[in-house]
Scaffold this motif. Structure first.
Motif, short mmCIF file in Angstrom:
data_model
loop_
_atom_site.label_atom_id
_atom_site.label_comp_id
_atom_site.label_asym_id
_atom_site.label_seq_id
_atom_site.Cartn_x
_atom_site.Cartn_y
_atom_site.Cartn_z
N PRO A 71 99.32 28.89 42.08
CA PRO A 71 99.93 30.18 42.63
C PRO A 71 100.83 30.59 42.10
N PHE A 72 101.10 32.07 41.97
CA PHE A 72 102.42 32.72 41.30
C PHE A 72 102.65 33.78 42.24
N VAL A 73 103.87 34.24 42.14
CA VAL A 73 104.45 35.44 42.81
C VAL A 73 104.31 36.74 41.91
N GLY A 95 96.36 30.82 42.61
CA GLY A 95 95.77 30.46 41.38
C GLY A 95 94.39 30.67 41.39
N ASP A 96 93.56 29.75 40.64
CA ASP A 96 92.23 29.65 40.28
C ASP A 96 91.64 31.20 39.83
N MET A 97 92.53 31.43 38.96
CA MET A 97 92.08 32.84 38.06
C MET A 97 91.34 32.23 36.71
N GLU A 98 90.21 32.37 36.55
CA GLU A 98 89.39 32.25 35.26
C GLU A 98 89.96 33.25 34.26
N PRO A 99 89.79 33.12 32.98
CA PRO A 99 90.14 34.33 32.00
C PRO A 99 89.20 35.67 32.55
N GLY A 100 89.88 36.76 32.64
CA GLY A 100 89.03 37.88 32.82
C GLY A 100 88.89 38.40 34.20
N PHE A 126 106.01 38.02 36.87
CA PHE A 126 105.34 37.13 37.41
C PHE A 126 105.98 35.89 37.24
N ASP A 127 106.11 35.05 38.62
CA ASP A 127 106.87 33.75 38.65
C ASP A 127 106.05 32.69 39.29
N PRO A 128 106.21 31.41 38.72
CA PRO A 128 105.50 30.48 39.17
C PRO A 128 105.92 30.22 40.62
N VAL A 129 105.15 29.59 41.66
CA VAL A 129 105.63 29.50 43.17
C VAL A 129 106.37 27.83 42.81
#
Length: 131
Positions: A71-73, A95-100, A126-129
């Motif tokens: 996940p990210f913020v 998270g769990d975002m594939e390219p596109g 955008f920052d990592p959690v």
């Protein structure tokens, strides 16, 4: 009433060290893009000409080559001509975002009542959690 606001996506590093769980802020910023931006002023109900917030609707698009698993913020700031923050809002995205992949986000950036939002700029980071 729609208002046009310039979008400046700035990469901000979250520190010199490596995030042991995944990507750093700079890497996330290189892998994510903001499109389909719409911004609408939110008027003060007690004093309608004055604006107390801006509602931001946008798509966050994964333009990188590798999946984003953590996940990210997303932090959205409105800044004035002196680069001072007028208001900000943040949203955690899983998270769990594939390219596109695309995630639709809505944020309401609140601030002290003002006559106009002209001259304000958008800054998205955008920052990592960090746990």
């Amino acid at each position: 009433m729609r208002m046009a606001i310039c979008l400046a996506v700035l990469a901000v590093m979250a520190g010199c060290g490596r995030n042991p769980k995944g990507l750093q802020a700079e890497e996330l910023s290189n892998m994510l893009s903001i499109t389909n931006l719409a911004a609408q002023p939110v008027y003060d109900q007690g004093d309608p000409p004055r604006i107390v917030a801006v509602r931001i609707d946008a798509d966050v698009v994964h333009v990188g080559d590798v999946p984003i698993d953590e996940p990210f913020v997303l932090t959205w700031r409105l800044v004035d001509d002196q680069n001072d923050t007028v208001g900000q809002a943040s949203k955690r995205l899983e998270g769990d975002m594939e390219p596109g992949a695309v995630r639709r986000v809505t944020l309401t950036v609140e601030f002290e009542a003002r006559e106009s939002v002209g001259g304000l700029r958008n800054v998205a980071t955008f920052d990592p959690v960090s746990d």
